[in-house]
Design an enzyme around this catalytic site. Sequence first.
Site, PDB file in Angstrom:
ATOM      1  N   LYS A 170       0.832  -1.207   0.000  1.00 16.24           N
ATOM      2  CA  LYS A 170       0.000   0.000   0.000  1.00 16.24           C
ATOM      3  C   LYS A 170       0.874   1.268   0.000  1.00 16.24           C
ATOM      4  CE  LYS A 170      -3.851  -2.278   2.504  1.00 16.24           C
ATOM      5  NZ  LYS A 170      -4.713  -2.219   3.708  1.00 16.24           N
ATOM      6  N   PHE A 186     -15.202   3.365   8.177  1.00 19.72           N
ATOM      7  CA  PHE A 186     -13.838   3.748   7.775  1.00 19.72           C
ATOM      8  C   PHE A 186     -13.655   3.763   6.251  1.00 19.72           C
ATOM      9  CE2 PHE A 186     -13.883  -0.829   8.742  1.00 19.72           C
ATOM     10  CZ  PHE A 186     -13.371  -1.372   7.563  1.00 19.72           C
ATOM     11  N   ARG A 223      -0.903 -14.472   4.226  1.00 19.32           N
ATOM     12  CA  ARG A 223      -1.652 -13.833   5.327  1.00 19.32           C
ATOM     13  C   ARG A 223      -0.860 -13.950   6.638  1.00 19.32           C
ATOM     14  NH1 ARG A 223      -6.378 -10.596   4.522  1.00 19.32           N
ATOM     15  NH2 ARG A 223      -7.012 -11.128   6.619  1.00 19.32           N
ATOM     16  N   THR A 275      -5.190  -7.866  10.679  1.00 21.07           N
ATOM     17  CA  THR A 275      -5.643  -6.607  10.080  1.00 21.07           C
ATOM     18  C   THR A 275      -5.296  -5.406  10.953  1.00 21.07           C
ATOM     19  OG1 THR A 275      -7.491  -7.852   9.123  1.00 21.07           O
ATOM     20  CG2 THR A 275      -7.680  -5.451   9.122  1.00 21.07           C
ATOM     21  N   ARG A 285       2.654  -6.328   9.237  1.00 19.46           N
ATOM     22  CA  ARG A 285       1.762  -5.310   9.806  1.00 19.46           C
ATOM     23  C   ARG A 285       2.133  -4.990  11.250  1.00 19.46           C
ATOM     24  NH1 ARG A 285      -3.966  -7.663   7.372  1.00 19.46           N
ATOM     25  NH2 ARG A 285      -4.017  -6.417   5.474  1.00 19.46           N
ATOM     26  N   ASN A 325      -1.873  -0.362   7.419  1.00 17.95           N
ATOM     27  CA  ASN A 325      -1.236  -1.645   7.705  1.00 17.95           C
ATOM     28  C   ASN A 325      -0.380  -2.211   6.563  1.00 17.95           C
ATOM     29  OD1 ASN A 325      -3.363  -2.283   6.092  1.00 17.95           O
ATOM     30  ND2 ASN A 325      -4.433  -3.571   7.567  1.00 17.95           N
ATOM     31  N   HIS A 350      -1.861  -5.386   1.567  1.00 19.53           N
ATOM     32  CA  HIS A 350      -3.109  -6.120   1.369  1.00 19.53           C
ATOM     33  C   HIS A 350      -2.744  -7.547   0.979  1.00 19.53           C
ATOM     34  CE1 HIS A 350      -7.020  -7.363  -0.140  1.00 19.53           C
ATOM     35  NE2 HIS A 350      -6.355  -7.899  -1.159  1.00 19.53           N
TER      36      HIS A 350
HETATM   37  N1  UDP Z   1      -9.618  -1.490   7.992  1.00 22.32           N
HETATM   38  C1  UDP Z   1      -9.654  -0.479   8.950  1.00 22.32           C
HETATM   39  N2  UDP Z   1     -10.418  -0.686  10.080  1.00 22.32           N
HETATM   40  C2  UDP Z   1     -11.104  -1.831  10.305  1.00 22.32           C
HETATM   41  C3  UDP Z   1     -11.036  -2.858   9.337  1.00 22.32           C
HETATM   42  C4  UDP Z   1     -10.289  -2.651   8.194  1.00 22.32           C
HETATM   43  O1  UDP Z   1      -9.046   0.571   8.782  1.00 22.32           O
HETATM   44  O2  UDP Z   1     -11.758  -1.959  11.368  1.00 22.32           O
HETATM   45  C5  UDP Z   1      -8.836  -1.267   6.752  1.00 22.32           C
HETATM   46  C6  UDP Z   1      -7.439  -1.905   6.819  1.00 22.32           C
HETATM   47  O3  UDP Z   1      -6.527  -1.071   6.119  1.00 22.32           O
HETATM   48  C7  UDP Z   1      -7.668  -3.233   6.111  1.00 22.32           C
HETATM   49  C8  UDP Z   1      -8.662  -2.847   5.009  1.00 22.32           C
HETATM   50  O4  UDP Z   1      -9.490  -1.877   5.641  1.00 22.32           O
HETATM   51  O5  UDP Z   1      -6.461  -3.796   5.613  1.00 22.32           O
HETATM   52  C9  UDP Z   1      -9.502  -3.985   4.468  1.00 22.32           C
HETATM   53  O6  UDP Z   1     -10.184  -4.611   5.528  1.00 22.32           O
HETATM   54  P1  UDP Z   1     -10.312  -6.188   5.654  1.00 22.32           P
HETATM   55  O7  UDP Z   1     -11.355  -6.459   6.692  1.00 22.32           O
HETATM   56  O8  UDP Z   1     -10.499  -6.787   4.305  1.00 22.32           O
HETATM   57  O9  UDP Z   1      -8.898  -6.629   6.285  1.00 22.32           O
HETATM   58  P2  UDP Z   1      -7.645  -7.359   5.581  1.00 22.32           P
HETATM   59  O10 UDP Z   1      -8.196  -8.428   4.677  1.00 22.32           O
HETATM   60  O11 UDP Z   1      -6.875  -6.294   4.823  1.00 22.32           O
HETATM   61  O12 UDP Z   1      -6.844  -7.922   6.726  1.00 22.32           O
HETATM   62 MG    MG Z   2      -9.610  -8.311   3.202  1.00 28.47          MG
END
Ligand code: UDP
Ligand code: MG
Length: 168
Positions: A11, A59, A92, A98, A109, A123, A126
């Site tokens: 990112k 968000f 992952r 996350t 992360r 974070n 992706h």
């Molecule tokens: N995100 C956030 N707050 C939250 C959940 C997600 O800011 O409570 C942001 C974070 O940057 C995350 C992205 O939204 O990587 C996508 O969310 P997802 O639930 O898909 O998490 P990921 O798959 O990236 O772990």
């Molecule tokens: Mg996701």
Amino acid sequence: MTNQATLVIIKPDGLKKSLTGNILSRLSETKLKIIGAKIVSVSEKLAQQHYRHLKDKPFYPELIKYITGRLHGENRVMALIYYGKDAIAKVRQISGATNPEEADPVSVRGAYGRILTTGLYENVVHASSDPSEAEREIKLWFNPDEIVSDLYPVKQTSLKNYRKKVWK
Ligand code: UDP
Ligand code: MG
């Protein structure tokens, strides 16, 4: 577990903080194969399509600003496809949870992420979370001829009035 493909995006904060090399080194521990890689400037449309499942989250507007680079003055991300056995879980695992505060400190992360005062999880990476998400995302970010493998079925098409930039 059979071979899988997964999409990784470094990112804008990852590029801004010059973390690309560190992240690629960490991901190379998986011994997965990179079968596609490019730098992308993320349009509003691509951002919305990528995060369409989150559009009702509080968000979401900040998240779109983040991935399009408007938070960091850095409209570049690096998109990569990793391929191999159990690729989704392996990537992952190294990426971490996350929420960067809850992520394992040795994960990408956990080591490099932070929570902004707005509450957004900045974070760094992706990573696709399951095979159907991976397929959708890979098809969204990459054309078939940008991938060094026949991942998904393709068809031939001829485009009328197709305009394309070429070198002068
Ligand atoms: N995100 C956030 N707050 C939250 C959940 C997600 O800011 O409570 C942001 C974070 O940057 C995350 C992205 O939204 O990587 C996508 O969310 P997802 O639930 O898909 O998490 P990921 O798959 O990236 O772990
Ligand atoms: Mg996701």
